[in-house]
Design a protein around this motif. Structure first.
Motif, PDB file in Angstrom:
ATOM      1  N   LEU A 267       0.840  -1.202   0.000  1.00  0.00           N
ATOM      2  CA  LEU A 267       0.000   0.000   0.000  1.00  0.00           C
ATOM      3  C   LEU A 267       0.874   1.251   0.000  1.00  0.00           C
ATOM      4  O   LEU A 267       0.856   2.054   0.921  1.00  0.00           O
ATOM      5  N   ARG A 268       1.637   1.420  -1.054  1.00  0.00           N
ATOM      6  CA  ARG A 268       2.654   2.480  -1.061  1.00  0.00           C
ATOM      7  C   ARG A 268       2.092   3.867  -1.322  1.00  0.00           C
ATOM      8  O   ARG A 268       2.835   4.846  -1.362  1.00  0.00           O
ATOM      9  N   ASP A 269       0.791   3.957  -1.512  1.00  0.00           N
ATOM     10  CA  ASP A 269       0.195   5.285  -1.659  1.00  0.00           C
ATOM     11  C   ASP A 269      -0.024   5.967  -0.319  1.00  0.00           C
ATOM     12  O   ASP A 269      -0.508   7.107  -0.277  1.00  0.00           O
ATOM     13  N   ILE A 270       0.294   5.290   0.789  1.00  0.00           N
ATOM     14  CA  ILE A 270       0.223   5.981   2.084  1.00  0.00           C
ATOM     15  C   ILE A 270       1.178   7.175   2.038  1.00  0.00           C
ATOM     16  O   ILE A 270       2.216   7.137   1.385  1.00  0.00           O
ATOM     17  N   ARG A 271       0.800   8.228   2.726  1.00  0.00           N
ATOM     18  CA  ARG A 271       1.616   9.445   2.693  1.00  0.00           C
ATOM     19  C   ARG A 271       2.771   9.383   3.669  1.00  0.00           C
ATOM     20  O   ARG A 271       3.902   9.752   3.335  1.00  0.00           O
ATOM     21  N   LYS A 272       2.492   8.886   4.893  1.00  0.00           N
ATOM     22  CA  LYS A 272       3.519   8.963   5.924  1.00  0.00           C
ATOM     23  C   LYS A 272       3.257   7.944   7.013  1.00  0.00           C
ATOM     24  O   LYS A 272       2.105   7.705   7.384  1.00  0.00           O
ATOM     25  N   LEU A 273       4.337   7.370   7.509  1.00  0.00           N
ATOM     26  CA  LEU A 273       4.275   6.468   8.655  1.00  0.00           C
ATOM     27  C   LEU A 273       5.152   7.049   9.758  1.00  0.00           C
ATOM     28  O   LEU A 273       6.357   7.208   9.566  1.00  0.00           O
ATOM     29  N   THR A 274       4.560   7.371  10.888  1.00  0.00           N
ATOM     30  CA  THR A 274       5.343   7.805  12.043  1.00  0.00           C
ATOM     31  C   THR A 274       5.407   6.653  13.024  1.00  0.00           C
ATOM     32  O   THR A 274       4.370   6.172  13.492  1.00  0.00           O
ATOM     33  N   LEU A 275       6.611   6.180  13.296  1.00  0.00           N
ATOM     34  CA  LEU A 275       6.803   5.012  14.147  1.00  0.00           C
ATOM     35  C   LEU A 275       7.337   5.439  15.502  1.00  0.00           C
ATOM     36  O   LEU A 275       8.395   6.077  15.601  1.00  0.00           O
ATOM     37  N   VAL A 276       6.598   5.117  16.543  1.00  0.00           N
ATOM     38  CA  VAL A 276       6.992   5.450  17.914  1.00  0.00           C
ATOM     39  C   VAL A 276       7.807   4.285  18.460  1.00  0.00           C
ATOM     40  O   VAL A 276       7.281   3.191  18.689  1.00  0.00           O
ATOM     41  N   ILE A 277       9.106   4.511  18.649  1.00  0.00           N
ATOM     42  CA  ILE A 277      10.037   3.456  19.045  1.00  0.00           C
ATOM     43  C   ILE A 277      10.896   3.954  20.200  1.00  0.00           C
ATOM     44  O   ILE A 277      11.315   5.111  20.223  1.00  0.00           O
ATOM     45  N   ARG A 278      11.164   3.081  21.134  1.00  0.00           N
ATOM     46  CA  ARG A 278      12.039   3.434  22.252  1.00  0.00           C
ATOM     47  C   ARG A 278      13.477   3.124  21.885  1.00  0.00           C
ATOM     48  O   ARG A 278      13.812   2.007  21.484  1.00  0.00           O
TER      49      ARG A 278
END
Length: 281
Positions: A45-56
């Protein structure tokens, strides 16, 4: 005889259309389930605009370095690496932002102004993070499965739509037999006992704070959980979290309750799994 499966109405958008242009925040993406979901999302699904990943981040590795290690070496990203080669780094740079944050802290450790900026154009928060050990020290289970979920939901509440997807477990059903409806009644335990979820958490934390030995804390938490119909600390903490979240009015929530997670039938390749626990069944 089962009724035939109904096709989706023609007006229902496809997954590609649904996710196109969306900004998604996700937690728990270094874990088993979360990283598979992220890999499939970026692969299909590469039409997503942005992925923000919350990682420690860790002492010897920043949050961004942790995620880079995963997409460069984990088997779940093998299809993307095979297709893109070194171009996978370009895809990550284009689509992914890694935020170094701590779920156990309010707003995941972000300053209020920073959290508001991050969430200003977010479409949904997907919360995978959690502690899946059945009988851990309850201090850590409460932090991960109760407080962590609350803090992720607090972030979702700052977004325009307030959409929050919570990944729980079907075993929050606890000691029950037969067909069990998906809906929970807030403040009613699996055995039908009425309780106040917030007060139960307060008493649970108050009780374990008085105990010095880990075994004593575990026994205390298991006893309280069984009294309400949850057989172990994992299902107890996950159940309490669901009751708290269900009572909120500042988010639009969807809860997924997986059962046992076993080998992959197709993606990233047939038979893939990670860890002995998930292979056990």
């Amino acid at each position: 005889m089962n009724a035939p499966l109904q096709a989706y109405p023609p007006s229902r958008p496809s997954l590609s259309e649904t996710f196109a242009g969306k900004h998604i925040v996700a937690t728990g993406v270094t874990g088993f389930l979360g990283k598979v979901w992220i890999a499939m999302l970026l692969d299909q699904l590469r039409d997503i605009r942005k992925l923000t990943l919350v990682i420690r981040g860790k002492k010897d590795q920043s949050a961004a370095e942790r995620f880079q290690t995963i997409f460069e070496s984990s088997p779940v990203f093998r299809p993307l690496r095979a297709e893109l080669g070194q171009g996978i780094r370009d895809l990550m740079a284009e689509k992914v932002v890694v935020v170094d944050a701590k779920l156990v802290e309010p707003l995941c450790g972000l300053a209020p102004a920073e959290a508001k900026r991050m969430m200003a154009d977010v479409d949904v928060v997907v919360h995978f993070a959690g502690l899946t050990d059945f009988e851990p020290d309850p201090v850590y289970a409460i932090d991960a499965n109760i407080h962590g979920a609350k803090h992720a939901a607090d972030l979702a509440a700052l977004s325009p739509a307030g959409r929050y997807v919570h990944v729980s477990t079907c075993f929050v059903a606890g000691y029950q037999d037969g067909d069990i409806p998906e809906h929970i009644e807030v403040g009613v335990s699996p055995t039908g006992v009425r309780f106040d979820p917030a007060e139960e958490i307060r008493l649970l934390e108050e009780g374990i704070a008085k105990l010095d030995k880990k075994k004593e804390r575990i026994d205390f938490a298991i006893a309280r959980g069984k009294r309400l119909g949850w057989p172990n600390i994992y299902t107890f903490s996950k159940g309490l979290s669901e009751h708290l979240l269900e009572a909120r009015t500042d988010i639009r929530q969807t809860t997924f309750r997986p059962a046992i997670v076993e080998c992959a039938p197709t993606y990233p390749f047939p038979g893939w799994n990670e860890g002995i626990n998930t292979s056990g069944p």
